[in-house]
Design a protein around this motif. Structure first.
Motif, PDB file in Angstrom:
ATOM      1  N   THR A 132       0.814  -1.220   0.000  1.00 24.76           N
ATOM      2  CA  THR A 132       0.000   0.000   0.000  1.00 24.76           C
ATOM      3  C   THR A 132       0.847   1.270   0.000  1.00 24.76           C
ATOM      4  N   HIS A 133       2.159   1.121   0.097  1.00 22.25           N
ATOM      5  CA  HIS A 133       3.037   2.297   0.144  1.00 22.25           C
ATOM      6  C   HIS A 133       3.026   2.997  -1.207  1.00 22.25           C
ATOM      7  N   PRO A 134       2.992   4.336  -1.246  1.00 19.37           N
ATOM      8  CA  PRO A 134       2.964   5.065  -2.523  1.00 19.37           C
ATOM      9  C   PRO A 134       4.109   4.715  -3.471  1.00 19.37           C
ATOM     10  N   VAL A 135       5.311   4.472  -2.933  1.00 24.86           N
ATOM     11  CA  VAL A 135       6.430   4.086  -3.803  1.00 24.86           C
ATOM     12  C   VAL A 135       6.146   2.744  -4.456  1.00 24.86           C
ATOM     13  N   ARG A 136       5.657   1.805  -3.671  1.00 25.25           N
ATOM     14  CA  ARG A 136       5.316   0.491  -4.219  1.00 25.25           C
ATOM     15  C   ARG A 136       4.202   0.621  -5.261  1.00 25.25           C
ATOM     16  N   THR A 137       3.278   1.524  -5.032  1.00 21.74           N
ATOM     17  CA  THR A 137       2.184   1.738  -5.982  1.00 21.74           C
ATOM     18  C   THR A 137       2.705   2.205  -7.330  1.00 21.74           C
ATOM     19  N   VAL A 138       3.675   3.127  -7.315  1.00 19.05           N
ATOM     20  CA  VAL A 138       4.274   3.601  -8.566  1.00 19.05           C
ATOM     21  C   VAL A 138       4.933   2.438  -9.300  1.00 19.05           C
ATOM     22  N   ALA A 139       5.682   1.624  -8.569  1.00 18.39           N
ATOM     23  CA  ALA A 139       6.369   0.488  -9.182  1.00 18.39           C
ATOM     24  C   ALA A 139       5.380  -0.497  -9.781  1.00 18.39           C
ATOM     25  N   GLU A 140       4.341  -0.833  -9.034  1.00 17.81           N
ATOM     26  CA  GLU A 140       3.365  -1.808  -9.511  1.00 17.81           C
ATOM     27  C   GLU A 140       2.555  -1.257 -10.685  1.00 17.81           C
ATOM     28  N   ARG A 141       2.291   0.040 -10.652  1.00 17.69           N
ATOM     29  CA  ARG A 141       1.539   0.650 -11.760  1.00 17.69           C
ATOM     30  C   ARG A 141       2.318   0.535 -13.063  1.00 17.69           C
ATOM     31  N   HIS A 142       3.636   0.730 -13.009  1.00 17.25           N
ATOM     32  CA  HIS A 142       4.419   0.619 -14.238  1.00 17.25           C
ATOM     33  C   HIS A 142       4.492  -0.821 -14.709  1.00 17.25           C
ATOM     34  N   ARG A 143       4.602  -1.748 -13.786  1.00 16.16           N
ATOM     35  CA  ARG A 143       4.637  -3.153 -14.188  1.00 16.16           C
ATOM     36  C   ARG A 143       3.297  -3.583 -14.802  1.00 16.16           C
ATOM     37  N   GLU A 144       2.223  -3.039 -14.303  1.00 12.67           N
ATOM     38  CA  GLU A 144       0.923  -3.324 -14.919  1.00 12.67           C
ATOM     39  C   GLU A 144       0.869  -2.746 -16.330  1.00 12.67           C
ATOM     40  N   TRP A 145       1.473  -1.567 -16.526  1.00 17.52           N
ATOM     41  CA  TRP A 145       1.548  -0.979 -17.865  1.00 17.52           C
ATOM     42  C   TRP A 145       2.351  -1.894 -18.797  1.00 17.52           C
ATOM     43  N   LEU A 146       3.443  -2.456 -18.309  1.00 17.54           N
ATOM     44  CA  LEU A 146       4.236  -3.378 -19.119  1.00 17.54           C
ATOM     45  C   LEU A 146       3.385  -4.553 -19.595  1.00 17.54           C
ATOM     46  N   ARG A 147       2.615  -5.126 -18.684  1.00 15.59           N
ATOM     47  CA  ARG A 147       1.755  -6.254 -19.058  1.00 15.59           C
ATOM     48  C   ARG A 147       0.670  -5.824 -20.038  1.00 15.59           C
ATOM     49  N   ASP A 148       0.130  -4.622 -19.824  1.00 14.26           N
ATOM     50  CA  ASP A 148      -0.934  -4.124 -20.711  1.00 14.26           C
ATOM     51  C   ASP A 148      -0.429  -3.898 -22.136  1.00 14.26           C
ATOM     52  N   VAL A 149       0.747  -3.258 -22.258  1.00 19.20           N
ATOM     53  CA  VAL A 149       1.258  -2.962 -23.602  1.00 19.20           C
ATOM     54  C   VAL A 149       1.688  -4.248 -24.291  1.00 19.20           C
ATOM     55  N   ALA A 150       2.230  -5.204 -23.516  1.00 21.43           N
ATOM     56  CA  ALA A 150       2.575  -6.503 -24.098  1.00 21.43           C
ATOM     57  C   ALA A 150       1.312  -7.195 -24.590  1.00 21.43           C
ATOM     58  N   GLU A 151       0.230  -7.095 -23.827  1.00 22.17           N
ATOM     59  CA  GLU A 151      -1.024  -7.717 -24.238  1.00 22.17           C
ATOM     60  C   GLU A 151      -1.558  -7.090 -25.531  1.00 22.17           C
ATOM     61  N   GLU A 152      -1.449  -5.774 -25.650  1.00 24.98           N
ATOM     62  CA  GLU A 152      -1.887  -5.100 -26.873  1.00 24.98           C
ATOM     63  C   GLU A 152      -1.111  -5.601 -28.082  1.00 24.98           C
TER      64      GLU A 152
END
Length: 202
Positions: A132-152
């Motif tokens: 739940t830490h904001p730093v961890r949120t930034v990291a996880e958000r970018h990793r989710e973007w990686l998965r999303d763009v790979a899926e596209e």
């Protein structure tokens, strides 16, 4: 670590006109390579202040806490990667394989560099275990973007179960970041392409 952006995001508190503060940018430019090479927890706010030559008042005016600076560091790295992928997609319109190959080549060159210390987002996640830490949120958000763009990109290839395949491709990326050190960049690139083709069934 060097991060360059044609249109870098605003970090710290913006100026009154909404623009970028030169002081905030200098603080980030001093902190980013140290966070990456030495570890986030190992680099104190005081050390960054000393590097830049600013007072505590000036530092905390732009970054209320050190964690705000860490968030800005990760956001800037994320923006650089998003910009690079956008450039490859613009250069290879309709050719998802070429985009993935460009990413593989860039990744291979990166992981074989002397200053490579792993994925900055995975590193940050390891240093900030609280999900739940904001730093961890930034990291996880970018990793989710990686998965999303790979899926596209996978979906453009009409591959079955594109989300599952995208997750596998991101796992290949992470594996290359862990195993690429000391290997010739060309060999890493070839290995990534072969593994990627196997995952894609091509």
């Amino acid at each position: 670590m060097t991060v360059t952006l044609a249109d870098p995001p605003i970090v710290g508190r913006p100026t009154r006109d909404g623009g970028q503060s030169d002081v905030a940018r200098r603080i980030l430019e001093a902190a980013a390579p140290r966070f990456y090479l030495e570890g986030i927890r190992a680099v104190s706010a005081d050390a960054v202040m000393a590097d830049v030559g600013v007072t505590k008042v000036t530092f905390y005016r732009h970054f209320p806490t050190k964690d705000h600076l860490v968030e800005a560091y990760l956001e800037t790295v994320a923006a650089a990667e998003r910009q690079a992928v956008a450039g490859w997609r613009a250069a290879h319109v309709g050719d998802a394989v070429a985009v993935l190959a460009a990413y593989a080549d860039q990744l291979a060159a990166q992981v074989c560099g002397e200053a490579f210390r792993g994925c900055p987002f995975l590193n940050a996640a390891a240093e900030y275990p609280d999900v739940t830490h904001p730093v961890r949120t930034v990291a996880e958000r970018h990793r989710e973007w990686l998965r999303d763009v790979a899926e596209e990109l996978v979906a453009d290839l009409a591959v079955a179960e594109p989300r599952s395949v995208a997750v596998q491709l991101v796992m290949l990326r992470d594996g290359a970041m862990a195993a690429g050190s000391g290997v010739d960049p060309a060999e890493v690139g070839r290995a990534l392409r072969r593994a990627g083709r196997a995952v894609l069934g091509r």
